[in-house]
Design an enzyme around this catalytic site. Sequence first.
Site, mmCIF file in Angstrom:
data_model
loop_
_atom_site.group_PDB
_atom_site.id
_atom_site.type_symbol
_atom_site.label_atom_id
_atom_site.label_comp_id
_atom_site.label_asym_id
_atom_site.label_seq_id
_atom_site.Cartn_x
_atom_site.Cartn_y
_atom_site.Cartn_z
ATOM 1 N N TYR A 135 0.812 -1.216 0.000
ATOM 2 C CA TYR A 135 0.000 0.000 0.000
ATOM 3 C C TYR A 135 0.844 1.264 0.000
ATOM 4 C CZ TYR A 135 -4.545 -2.218 0.475
ATOM 5 O OH TYR A 135 -5.696 -2.921 0.237
ATOM 6 N N LYS A 182 2.214 -14.368 6.030
ATOM 7 C CA LYS A 182 2.506 -15.263 4.899
ATOM 8 C C LYS A 182 4.012 -15.536 4.864
ATOM 9 C CE LYS A 182 1.012 -17.699 1.394
ATOM 10 N NZ LYS A 182 0.239 -18.935 1.655
ATOM 11 N N ASP A 215 -3.724 -17.423 4.791
ATOM 12 C CA ASP A 215 -4.780 -18.125 4.071
ATOM 13 C C ASP A 215 -5.519 -19.090 4.990
ATOM 14 O OD1 ASP A 215 -2.014 -18.883 3.654
ATOM 15 O OD2 ASP A 215 -2.719 -20.651 2.607
ATOM 16 N N ASP A 239 -6.483 -5.726 5.056
ATOM 17 C CA ASP A 239 -7.554 -5.175 4.241
ATOM 18 C C ASP A 239 -8.541 -6.276 3.850
ATOM 19 O OD1 ASP A 239 -9.065 -3.472 2.728
ATOM 20 O OD2 ASP A 239 -7.634 -3.281 1.098
#
Length: 492
Positions: A135, A182, A215, A239
């Site tokens: 971002y 992640k 995930d 987000d």
Amino acid sequence: MTADATPAPKTKVTALPGDGIGPEVMDATIKILAAAEAPIEWEFAEAGAKAFERGVVTGVPRETLDSIGANKLALKSPLETPIGYGGKSANVTMRKYFELYANIRPVRELPGIQTPFSGRGIDMVIVRENVEDVYAGIEHMQTTTVAQCLKLMTAPGCERIIRAAYGVALAEERQSVTVAHKANIMKLTEGMMKRMGEKVAREFPGIKAGQVIIDNCAHQLVIRPEAYDVIVTSNMNGDIISDLAAGLVGGLGIAPSSNLGDQVAMFEAVHGSAPDIAGKDMANPTALLSASIMLLRHIGAFDVAEKVEQALFVTLAEGRNLTGDLAPRGHGVGTKAFTDQVISNLGRNSAMKSRTYKKLELTAWPKLTAHMEPSTRELVGIDVFLETDLDAETLGKTLEEISAYSPFTLTGISNRGVTVYPPTGGQTFLVDHFAARFMLKHPISLAGNTAEGQPEISYLVQRIGAKFSWMHIEKLQRFDGKDAFERPQGEG
């Protein structure tokens, strides 16, 4: 009030009515807070579509930034970023300008709002890092067919958002903090979040610390959302999962959030501006009203916050005079009737109790350029990213010739992160963007952050540039004896 009684001091807050249904939900929220005698004085300012239309490329005029900077507090309705003109999102502009690094998204099952997850007791907070990661918006076209976005995560950025998550847990008497990441793939960037989570957790032995791959976190939020208390994660991950979590309890139309920094706090409704129903007395003010309750707690007006929240809970539970998006079979009332219903319920208590809240304490960060010098630093090589339509083997042979009399040895070439030279036998589809890895025959020990090694790099890059168009160079360094870079898939 007696004649000599002193009125309670009021806190000045910048109000941004915004676009679409924004002015309607802002008016409803202010009306309810006034009826609850909230100790707030409003200062109205402009941001969003109207600012873009008159040429303010950020969507946030200077006078608005000055108002927020002076008041340190803002309540914001949805803002538009018009298509076809305007620059960066006005929302992102304010987050970056005031370094609003902590996005706090409470997710709680509300009375009277039926979802497939009703009755599960969902009550969690998503704490999202708000200014770093992809971002940051650092993007470049590397070739006409290859775009690059830099994912920047910093140790201070990871540390302060994780500390904010533990601050939320302490303020709301929550039991656990889970770091979602992640790191199994992005071992340096997302791995930094994981490692910082492990480090900070040791300072809070009374709070259960957890880790989950993002995930799997999304999967578990659907399978057993009631298991989570506080989830902290990076910007892009946050987000996505914060919107997912809002969907579990009724959607973005009821979702509030806060954006917190060291100096400024901004509270907002998460939903969009819904221009299709603007001005039709159809908007649901629940999200912005809930954001204002977060604002009240932020300034220490806990009693008023609970009074407003309980009136909202009673209104939702009784199901009378709800807006069309909440009413059964769409038989709803207008924004004004809903607002009046909440006001009429001020002073009543719902069967759903408000949580216990204390003031959220954030760690203030020093005003200096963050830097941590390793004990040892070595330059061990460089990656050169270049553009060519050659096949991998021809490119490899050519670069080996170019580097033959340099201090570097070509050790491999990758394409989209997969090793293509020396050949591995894989079936990689090639694009015109290659990363050539050159390792120094003799690593250079660097004393601090110096320019040592620059002549060697310049010599090689000059030779490469005589035959190829190159985009950028990455130094390969080793800090404290550990490689500070990743290897492409398939590298031996």
